[in-house]
Design an enzyme around this catalytic site. Structure first.
Site, mmCIF file in Angstrom:
data_model
loop_
_atom_site.group_PDB
_atom_site.id
_atom_site.type_symbol
_atom_site.label_atom_id
_atom_site.label_comp_id
_atom_site.label_asym_id
_atom_site.label_seq_id
_atom_site.Cartn_x
_atom_site.Cartn_y
_atom_site.Cartn_z
ATOM 1 N N ASP A 1 -63.047 -52.627 -10.463
ATOM 2 C CA ASP A 1 -63.001 -53.479 -9.303
ATOM 3 C C ASP A 1 -61.859 -52.928 -8.440
ATOM 4 O OD1 ASP A 1 -63.149 -55.916 -7.773
ATOM 5 O OD2 ASP A 1 -61.386 -56.595 -8.880
ATOM 6 N N ASP B 1 -65.838 -61.360 -10.527
ATOM 7 C CA ASP B 1 -66.538 -60.344 -11.321
ATOM 8 C C ASP B 1 -66.693 -60.701 -12.798
ATOM 9 O OD1 ASP B 1 -63.933 -59.864 -12.000
ATOM 10 O OD2 ASP B 1 -63.817 -57.906 -11.041
ATOM 11 N N ASP C 1 -60.520 -57.994 -12.408
ATOM 12 C CA ASP C 1 -59.466 -58.998 -12.533
ATOM 13 C C ASP C 1 -60.005 -60.399 -12.769
ATOM 14 O OD1 ASP C 1 -60.538 -59.477 -10.089
ATOM 15 O OD2 ASP C 1 -58.651 -59.432 -8.974
HETATM 16 P P1 ADP Z 1 -63.030 -56.718 -4.840
HETATM 17 O O1 ADP Z 1 -64.358 -56.391 -5.359
HETATM 18 O O2 ADP Z 1 -62.457 -55.602 -4.032
HETATM 19 O O3 ADP Z 1 -62.073 -57.192 -5.879
HETATM 20 P P2 ADP Z 1 -63.812 -59.415 -3.998
HETATM 21 O O4 ADP Z 1 -65.164 -59.353 -4.599
HETATM 22 O O5 ADP Z 1 -62.802 -60.299 -4.631
HETATM 23 O O6 ADP Z 1 -63.196 -57.952 -3.799
HETATM 24 O O7 ADP Z 1 -63.951 -59.839 -2.477
HETATM 25 C C1 ADP Z 1 -64.762 -59.079 -1.645
HETATM 26 C C2 ADP Z 1 -64.528 -59.366 -0.197
HETATM 27 O O8 ADP Z 1 -64.935 -60.688 0.103
HETATM 28 C C3 ADP Z 1 -63.111 -59.271 0.231
HETATM 29 O O9 ADP Z 1 -62.757 -57.963 0.552
HETATM 30 C C4 ADP Z 1 -63.093 -60.152 1.453
HETATM 31 O O10 ADP Z 1 -63.552 -59.432 2.578
HETATM 32 C C5 ADP Z 1 -64.123 -61.212 1.125
HETATM 33 N N1 ADP Z 1 -63.508 -62.441 0.634
HETATM 34 C C6 ADP Z 1 -63.682 -63.010 -0.569
HETATM 35 N N2 ADP Z 1 -62.997 -64.162 -0.675
HETATM 36 C C7 ADP Z 1 -62.356 -64.319 0.508
HETATM 37 C C8 ADP Z 1 -61.471 -65.298 1.038
HETATM 38 N N3 ADP Z 1 -61.099 -66.365 0.326
HETATM 39 N N4 ADP Z 1 -61.020 -65.124 2.278
HETATM 40 C C9 ADP Z 1 -61.379 -64.058 3.001
HETATM 41 N N5 ADP Z 1 -62.184 -63.105 2.560
HETATM 42 C C10 ADP Z 1 -62.678 -63.224 1.340
HETATM 43 MG MG MG Z 2 -61.368 -58.452 -7.460
#
Ligand code: ADP
Ligand code: MG
Length: 645
Positions: A358, A545, A541
């Protein structure tokens, strides 16, 4: 204290017997000795006495036979007595095995061999074999218990007592009896007994027992601390938030002890092997006993050889050493802040060739800061809506936005859309804050920029964006390199962030392949595709996921000590945020599996050699065979302990 102690012993014994009965090969290996008795010490003493008594009888019988040259019957009686003192339980176990659908176990092999020896007239040898066998079992149990104790010690990180303050007085009680809401005083040099929040005092704590992180961290009022932290500098008082058994440290301990019960493939290999092995050995012995004498008429010699062959075939070394090796590997990993939830996961991790990660919180620090605010209209409007929406989210991006200066309004009907952002109603208007994907739901088309942005809209009107940035963990690229060096075929980043941001992070980390803009379910699809190419370890994390963690061959959760969901979904939990522990975990896995195989190969090789020697008559001595068996088992146990280092 006493309670905890008991619990521990109860536990390790239970596990032991679980093992024994699950291995077709080895039931009875230690069962006959510890079942009926209560205390371990008492049991040990009982066995020593029996061994001593039968050794004395044996020597007496030898003297009668060879020095005093007494009547053969008298000698025979004394030999039988010596045999019975140590052997009756083995014989009983052998019969039990026969009637419980598990015939042909070790006790059975020993019983047939020694009783057979009596009938061929080798009385001395028959008694000697049984005595040596019992001695060998005793030594093995001793070795296994010792190893187990030292592994348990390793994972036993919680203090047994706690000082609570009740009506102004300090009282020392069992850590078990601390109740939620109790005020617990922790002096410098003491361990925190249960999870809680600091209510007064400041200090620095060493978290290494839980996380492997050796740098101390400062804590003051309002910070949470976990049971097992070592308080270093000042007295702190904490309010207990969890009971002892629910505290992180106890959960970790339970996890590791439970881990043992889950069999690795190597272990089930032994089980399958046993199903074929034991009958084959018995048939071979029968052939050795019957076939050659048809030609040379040397019945006694060949029956004796066949019996020796049976003794040699006892698979004790495998049965004790393989589970012990995995237990040692899991124990040593836990010491480094890597919790492995089962021997099977340890094994799979060592074999993984595709490592997927991730991005946010895993390869990057997951602590965002706002770098730019680009309003479409009024700046304050943008910030207020963003802050109000994000106030209730736990996503690292939300934390950065919440830290901005500005007004926060009451938000209703909050919904978090994993991988997209947040929507809510503020003052009757439908508002949203998140990525371009989320904006599209409101008919707002936004081209992905190069950075991670929180776009904000209200009633379908675009208010602007807030750019945030995160930094790569400093050891991320080293970890990727190390994984490559350890034989990883491919490394992949699966991110929910936009493509450009994901690509930038991936190239900085040195990851081979990158996919961005993935929703949690897209990540599952991506992992499934990777599963077609090899064995996949996914590190995440736990935010957005958990499903992927569960789907991969091995799911590794980062810094997840606090998050129950991730702990549950993952197979391996890295208790701090240190990405460098992924290669460490792989290294431990490879080493443990290598040692397990060394033991298997070594034990089988020695067995084969002694089998050949005994059948060809080069070393047609039953007691020598028992000696070899015990020796191999002890060596294997010692080798298993190397997995701890
Ligand atoms: P990663 O896979 O990089 O860990 P996440 O799956 O946690 O990222 O989140 C993916 C995307 O969704 C973030 O990059 C953001 O653009 C958007 N996102 C998710 N939750 C939020 C939130 N609470 N506020 C703003 N954007 C969010
Ligand atoms: Mg993440």
């Amino acid at each position: 204290m006493a309670h905890e102690h008991h619990h521990e012993h109860g536990c390790s014994h239970e596990h032991r017997h679980e093992h024994e009965s699950e291995h077709e090969l080895g039931h009875g290996c230690c069962e006959h000795c510890c079942h009926e008795h209560g205390g371990e010490e008492e049991d040990r003493r009982g066995r020593i006495i029996k061994l001593a008594v039968s050794a004395v009888l044996f020597v007496a019988a030898l003297l009668c036979e060879h020095v005093f040259r007494l009547n053969g019957i008298i000698c025979l009686v004394i030999y039988i007595a010596a045999f019975c003192v140590v052997g009756y339980e083995v014989v009983i176990e052998a019969f039990k095995g026969l009637f419980h659908g598990e015939p042909l176990d070790e006790c059975f092999l020993m019983t047939v061999a020694s009783v057979g020896a009596f009938f061929t007239g080798s009385y001395g040898e028959a008694a000697a074999v049984m005595i040596l066998y019992s001695l060998g079992e005793f030594l093995q149990d001793l070795a296994v218990d010792k190893s187990r104790d030292s592994i348990s010690e390793l994972i036993d990180i919680v203090p047994k007592t706690a000082t609570v303050i009740r009506s102004g007085e300090y009282i020392e009680i069992d850590a078990d009896d601390v109740e939620i809401g109790d005020t617990v005083a922790v002096k410098p040099g003491e361990n925190v007994p249960v999870d809680g929040v600091v209510i007064s005092g400041r200090s620095s704590v060493n978290m290494s027992a839980l996380t492997g992180e050796s740098l101390p961290a400062d804590v003051c009022e309002g910070d949470s601390v976990l049971g097992g932290y070592l308080n270093l500098t000042g007295e702190i008082r904490i309010r207990a938030e969890k009971e002892f058994d629910d505290s992180a440290a106890s959960r970790i301990k339970g996890l590791i002890e439970g881990a043992e019960a889950k069999k690795a493939k190597t272990e089930s290999f032994i089980k399958r092997f046993a199903r074929v092995y034991t009958p084959v050995v018995v048939i071979l012995a029968l052939i050795v006993a019957v076939l050659p004498p048809l030609f040379d008429n040397q019945w006694r010699t060949w029956i004796h050889r066949a019996l020796t062959f049976l003794v040699v075939s006892c698979p004790c070394a495998l049965v004790i050493s393989v589970p012990l090796t995995f237990f040692a590997g899991i124990g040593s990993a836990s010491r480094k802040g890597i919790l492995i939830k089962g021997a099977e996961h340890l094994e799979t991790l060592g074999r993984a060739d595709i490592f997927a990660f991730d991005k946010t919180g895993t390869l990057t620090k997951g602590s965002f800061s706002v770098v730019n605010t680009v309003p479409a209209g009024d700046v304050n409007d943008l910030i207020t809506v963003a802050k109000s929406a994000e106030a209730h989210s736990n996503h690292p991006i939300a934390k950065a936005v919440s830290a901005l200066e500005g007004e926060t309004l009451e938000a209703e009907e909050l919904t978090e859309l994993p991988g997209e952002g947040i929507r809510c109603v503020i003052n009757g208007s439908e508002c949203a804050a998140g990525n371009a994907k989320l904006m599209r739901r409101y008919g707002i088309q936004i081209a992905d920029g190069a950075s991670t942005s929180v776009h904000v809209c209200r009633d379908g009107v675009y208010l602007g964006r807030i750019d945030v940035s995160d930094t790569l963990k400093k050891d991320a690229s080293d970890a990727i390199k190390e994984l490559k060096a350890l034989g990883a075929k491919k490394t992949v980043m699966l991110s929910g962030d936009n493509k450009a941001a994901a690509e930038a992070a991936a190239s900085a980390a040195g990851v081979d392949e990158v996919r961005g803009s993935l929703l949690p379910e897209d990540k599952v699809d991506a992992v499934e595709e990777l599963l077609g190419q090899g064995s996949v370890a996914y590190t995440g994390d736990g935010i957005n996921d958990a499903a992927v963690l569960a789907r991969a061959d091995v799911g590794i959760a980062m810094g997840a000590l606090g998050s129950d969901a991730a702990i549950e979904a993952a197979d391996v939990v890295i208790t701090d945020d240190n990405i460098g522990k992924v290669p460490t975990a792989v290294r431990i896995s490879k080493k443990t599996v290598r040692i397990a195989w060394q033991n298997i190969v070594f034990a089988i090789a020695v067995k084969l050699a002694v089998m050949v020697l005994s059948v060809t008559g080069v070393a047609d001595m039953m007691w020598l065979a028992v000696f070899a068996d015990t020796g191999v088992a002890l060596l294997c146990a010692a080798n298993a302990m190397r997995a701890m280092k």
